[in-house]
Design an enzyme around this catalytic site. Sequence first.
Site, PDB file in Angstrom:
ATOM      1  N   PRO A  78      -2.316 -13.347  23.304  1.00  0.00           N
ATOM      2  CA  PRO A  78      -3.691 -13.715  22.898  1.00  0.00           C
ATOM      3  C   PRO A  78      -4.683 -12.545  22.906  1.00  0.00           C
ATOM      4  O   PRO A  78      -5.810 -12.703  22.473  1.00  0.00           O
ATOM      5  CB  PRO A  78      -4.087 -14.751  23.953  1.00  0.00           C
ATOM      6  CG  PRO A  78      -3.317 -14.352  25.179  1.00  0.00           C
ATOM      7  CD  PRO A  78      -2.022 -13.798  24.686  1.00  0.00           C
TER       8      PRO A  78
ATOM      9  N   LYS B 188      11.421  -5.070  27.879  1.00  0.00           N
ATOM     10  CA  LYS B 188      11.849  -6.191  28.732  1.00  0.00           C
ATOM     11  C   LYS B 188      13.327  -5.965  29.031  1.00  0.00           C
ATOM     12  O   LYS B 188      14.142  -5.871  28.107  1.00  0.00           O
ATOM     13  CB  LYS B 188      11.670  -7.540  28.015  1.00  0.00           C
ATOM     14  CG  LYS B 188      10.403  -7.660  27.169  1.00  0.00           C
ATOM     15  CD  LYS B 188       9.150  -7.854  27.997  1.00  0.00           C
ATOM     16  CE  LYS B 188       7.909  -7.805  27.100  1.00  0.00           C
ATOM     17  NZ  LYS B 188       6.652  -7.737  27.820  1.00  0.00           N
TER      18      LYS B 188
HETATM   19  C1  LIG Z   1       4.017 -10.992  26.059  1.00  0.00           C
HETATM   20  S1  LIG Z   1       3.186 -11.578  24.671  1.00  0.00           S
HETATM   21  C2  LIG Z   1       1.963 -10.385  24.392  1.00  0.00           C
HETATM   22  C3  LIG Z   1       0.795 -10.491  25.311  1.00  0.00           C
HETATM   23  C4  LIG Z   1      -0.310  -9.533  24.920  1.00  0.00           C
HETATM   24  N1  LIG Z   1       0.092  -8.148  25.074  1.00  0.00           N
HETATM   25  C5  LIG Z   1      -1.542  -9.764  25.753  1.00  0.00           C
HETATM   26  O1  LIG Z   1      -1.904  -8.889  26.511  1.00  0.00           O
HETATM   27  O2  LIG Z   1      -2.157 -10.812  25.612  1.00  0.00           O
HETATM   28  C6  LIG Z   1       4.304 -11.273  23.407  1.00  0.00           C
HETATM   29  C7  LIG Z   1       3.753 -11.575  22.010  1.00  0.00           C
HETATM   30  O3  LIG Z   1       4.632 -11.003  21.070  1.00  0.00           O
HETATM   31  C8  LIG Z   1       4.621 -11.805  19.923  1.00  0.00           C
HETATM   32  N2  LIG Z   1       5.809 -11.467  19.128  1.00  0.00           N
HETATM   33  C9  LIG Z   1       7.123 -11.591  19.472  1.00  0.00           C
HETATM   34  N3  LIG Z   1       7.901 -11.174  18.447  1.00  0.00           N
HETATM   35  C10 LIG Z   1       7.054 -10.759  17.471  1.00  0.00           C
HETATM   36  C11 LIG Z   1       7.240 -10.208  16.186  1.00  0.00           C
HETATM   37  N4  LIG Z   1       8.467 -10.000  15.699  1.00  0.00           N
HETATM   38  N5  LIG Z   1       6.159  -9.891  15.460  1.00  0.00           N
HETATM   39  C12 LIG Z   1       4.907 -10.093  15.922  1.00  0.00           C
HETATM   40  N6  LIG Z   1       4.676 -10.618  17.147  1.00  0.00           N
HETATM   41  C13 LIG Z   1       5.740 -10.938  17.893  1.00  0.00           C
HETATM   42  C14 LIG Z   1       4.590 -13.211  20.447  1.00  0.00           C
HETATM   43  O4  LIG Z   1       4.040 -14.085  19.477  1.00  0.00           O
HETATM   44  C15 LIG Z   1       3.673 -13.058  21.675  1.00  0.00           C
HETATM   45  O5  LIG Z   1       2.350 -13.407  21.361  1.00  0.00           O
END
Ligand SMILES: C[S@@+](CC[C@H](N)C(=O)[O-])C[C@H]1O[C@@H](n2cnc3c(N)ncnc32)[C@H](O)[C@@H]1O
Length: 365
Positions: free
Chosen positions: A233, A316
């Site tokens: 978010p 990760k």
């Molecule tokens: C751990 S969360 C990120 C949290 C963010 N850094 C924060 O501080 O709020 C991981 C995010 O990566 C996004 N995500 C995963 N694979 C993705 C992709 N292929 N392209 C774009 N977003 C991706 C997910 O929708 C998720 O919102």
Amino acid sequence: MDNQINASVTSTPLQHLLLYCRPGFEKECAAEIQNTLLDSDVAGYANAQPDSGFVLFTPYEAHEIPRLMREIRFFELIFARQLIFTAPVLTDLPPDDRITPLLNCAESLSPYYSEILLETADTNEAKSLSVFVRKFAGPLAKAATLRGMSESGSKKKHPGLHLFFSDSSKAYVGLSRSGNSSPWLMGIPRLKFPRSAPSRSTLKLEEAFHFFLGENPRQLEPAMTAVDLGAAPGGWTWQLVKRSIRVTAVDNGPMDRQLLESGIVEHVRADGFRFRPVKPVDWLVCDMVEQPARIARLVAQWMAEGLCRYAIFNLKLPMKKRYDEVRRCRELMEVMLDDAEVPFQLRFKQLYHDREEVTGYLARL
Ligand SMILES: C[S@@+](CC[C@H](N)C(=O)[O-])C[C@H]1O[C@@H](n2cnc3c(N)ncnc32)[C@H](O)[C@@H]1O
């Protein structure tokens, strides 16, 4: 543990390297220090109890320790939160006077200290010691001052004194060098969660900035540009916006409204692996949950193609072979960047705010 000595023994040479780490990562921390020391031609054994939050490494040749103090680069270690050099553990500290044997031991290592840090492992078990440690700090500091051991404000000249308690009668007495150790108590930065940040992940990027860039870094200037892959978010975007950096936030998920209203965030709903900026940016940050090698390759590709100058990214880690996986990612990135003839700096750290993950920093030199 081996090499215990009684508290009545006063003169004790340095004998161990004590590394603090995230509980659960002792095996990785131990493997890493053993590997690192092979480069210095030093062999020894590591004691790494699962979930203890620390690793004790004992070189077979204790006289090598002064050399190791110069050669080991704390900031290059991935899994260690702190690195100190200690005397053998003091056991049976008498409840009516723990101070005398502790300070005798400290004095045998160095006549002066810039600061005194009372520490424990970062485990639930050790938390029960925090009241004892807090109460003990005042009298200990007073006694050290009376002995003329503590000279505050002399951080560069004198080492830091660490008393690492495993219980109230057992402690390691050790020292650290400023500039080659974590400046934080227990190696843990105390960062306050900013109320307006949309997620706790924000602290990961804040800590990464502190750790990799130091204070007032030239790499973070207003009006720079950034892409945040996997932004929703918006915790990481928040850190960039706070520094007046213009952000393209890439994620199919929803971004925090306030951030979008800042006027310097553009939300792009796209796949982070396919997205490329129209013009190169200063920063790439990436917190997508994906296989580490895929993220590593993506970040190296951006840098190799000149799409960014700096990158901070999270890997990760899998359940097993976590150290091997980070090394694999590092090698993969190094090969890609060397092939592209890009001069670079690449570092990794398991930050305090990282869980089953490590954070990487890549810069074009
Ligand atoms: C751990 S969360 C990120 C949290 C963010 N850094 C924060 O501080 O709020 C991981 C995010 O990566 C996004 N995500 C995963 N694979 C993705 C992709 N292929 N392209 C774009 N977003 C991706 C997910 O929708 C998720 O919102």
